[in-house]
Enzyme design. Sequence first.
Site, short mmCIF file in Angstrom:
data_model
loop_
_atom_site.label_atom_id
_atom_site.label_comp_id
_atom_site.label_asym_id
_atom_site.label_seq_id
_atom_site.Cartn_x
_atom_site.Cartn_y
_atom_site.Cartn_z
N ARG A 45 0.85 -0.94 0.09
CA ARG A 45 -0.03 -0.11 -0.03
C ARG A 45 1.07 1.23 -0.11
O ARG A 45 2.05 1.27 0.18
CB ARG A 45 -0.93 -0.05 1.23
N GLY A 46 0.18 2.47 -0.04
CA GLY A 46 0.81 3.61 -0.25
C GLY A 46 1.20 4.10 -1.78
O GLY A 46 1.45 3.02 -2.77
N ALA A 47 0.93 5.09 -2.30
CA ALA A 47 0.60 5.54 -3.52
C ALA A 47 1.94 4.99 -4.43
O ALA A 47 1.89 4.21 -5.36
CB ALA A 47 0.42 6.93 -3.84
N ARG A 88 -7.42 -0.55 -7.35
CA ARG A 88 -7.80 0.62 -6.15
C ARG A 88 -7.74 1.81 -7.09
O ARG A 88 -6.80 2.15 -7.58
CB ARG A 88 -6.51 0.67 -5.31
N GLN A 192 -2.50 3.07 9.85
CA GLN A 192 -1.42 2.69 9.20
C GLN A 192 -0.35 3.64 9.82
O GLN A 192 1.06 3.35 10.10
CB GLN A 192 -1.44 3.51 7.89
N ASP A 233 -1.80 10.82 -2.46
CA ASP A 233 -2.34 9.66 -3.41
C ASP A 233 -2.69 10.26 -4.87
O ASP A 233 -2.22 9.51 -6.06
CB ASP A 233 -3.54 8.98 -2.88
N ASN A 243 -5.51 12.41 0.06
CA ASN A 243 -4.42 11.83 0.75
C ASN A 243 -5.56 10.89 1.80
O ASN A 243 -6.61 11.08 1.80
CB ASN A 243 -3.33 12.53 1.38
N LYS A 244 -4.85 10.10 2.70
CA LYS A 244 -5.64 9.35 3.55
C LYS A 244 -6.72 9.97 4.25
O LYS A 244 -6.54 11.36 4.87
CB LYS A 244 -4.55 8.68 4.53
O1 MRU Z 1 -4.73 3.35 1.90
P1 MRU Z 1 -3.44 3.68 1.76
O2 MRU Z 1 -2.65 3.08 3.14
O3 MRU Z 1 -2.64 2.90 0.58
O4 MRU Z 1 -3.12 5.14 1.85
C1 MRU Z 1 -1.77 5.61 1.80
C2 MRU Z 1 -1.66 7.10 1.88
O5 MRU Z 1 -2.78 8.05 2.12
C3 MRU Z 1 -0.68 7.72 2.02
O6 MRU Z 1 -0.38 8.96 2.77
C4 MRU Z 1 0.07 8.15 0.42
O7 MRU Z 1 -0.13 7.18 -0.27
C5 MRU Z 1 1.45 8.58 0.51
S1 MRU Z 1 2.59 7.38 0.42
C6 MRU Z 1 3.94 8.35 0.15
#
Ligand code: MRU
Length: 344
Positions: A45-47, A88, A192, A233, A243-244
């Site tokens: 996970r994470g963009a 996703r 997270q 993201d 973002n999250k």
């Molecule tokens: O749902 P996730 O855990 O994939 O979401 C991740 C985030 O929102 C992060 O803040 C974002 O991807 C930045 S990662 C460098």
Amino acid sequence: MAEPIQWLDGKLRILDQSKLPQEQKFVDLDNYHDVVLAIKQMRVRGAPAIGVAAAYGIALGASGIETANKNEFLVQLNQVLQSFAASRPTAVNLFQAINRMKKAARGNSIAEIKRSLINEAKRIHEEEISATKQLSQLGAELIKNGFTVLTHCNAGPLATAGYGTALGVIKAAKEQGKKLSVFVTETRPLLQGARLTTWELMQEGIPVTLITDSMAGYFMQQRKIDCVIVGADRIAANGDVANKIGTYTLAVLAKENKISFYVAAPTSTIDLSLSSGDQIPIEERSPDEVTHIQGVPIAPEGVRAANPAFDVTPHSYITAIITEKGIIRKPYTKGLKGMCSLSP
Ligand code: MRU
């Protein structure tokens, strides 16, 4: 700790983020269906990390196609690309990676195309490593000695398959010899912040205080936070940032309390095709993630729950966007366009 995403002998090895911090378990994925599933289930996970994993997953999918007919091969490859596109919706790095892989699917023979896809996936990975290192160095200038920084979700090496974005900036500031500490929001529903960001910061020897999401305003009001830094993201052309979930709340609180609010992201997270953030697709995940914590029910059975995984912070709340090509301030439309047109 070994790299969270590795390409090893034609297989993709990932550190299963859903098991952290209790268990540090690497899993080997040898077919693209498992990579799609790992993305959906947020084991990766994470963009930027999603983009890198998808690129390797597409290479894996191509390698597994058995036909000797080139047209049939391309039809099957297209199905692989579509499976990743449906995994996703919010992180644009996924779609940037899919587009690059689609363009790289060239060659006289099927074997040549398969090789070219593996090479392109490796390039995408290497570029994320170097972009996140570079943006961290640039962003570290914004962190002053003695700062307490608040961050949300997880934007470290786990989330980027590189150096990290928000956490990369914090790490680079520490490497510059600055004394700093970090407040980390737990980041419900999937924690997270509590599970991953604290774990990564503790390994770096950076002092960390874990708080629940609802405590952020209190600590800002108490003047305990010097700046907020988060990842992204997807960044729209006008500087609005997805973002999250919970990021928007923090940005509003930061503005109210006159605290700088920074977004750190590689240019692979910028989507100039969307003029503003209201066009960014927001993933809606299972309500079970809200009614349960790590599988344990916390609400009456049958209660209705909503679970948008991201929110959009309007650009007016953002002090600066840190990319590998430079730090962008308002007006974002001009700055982002200029930055994206620069060669790497
Ligand atoms: O749902 P996730 O855990 O994939 O979401 C991740 C985030 O929102 C992060 O803040 C974002 O991807 C930045 S990662 C460098």
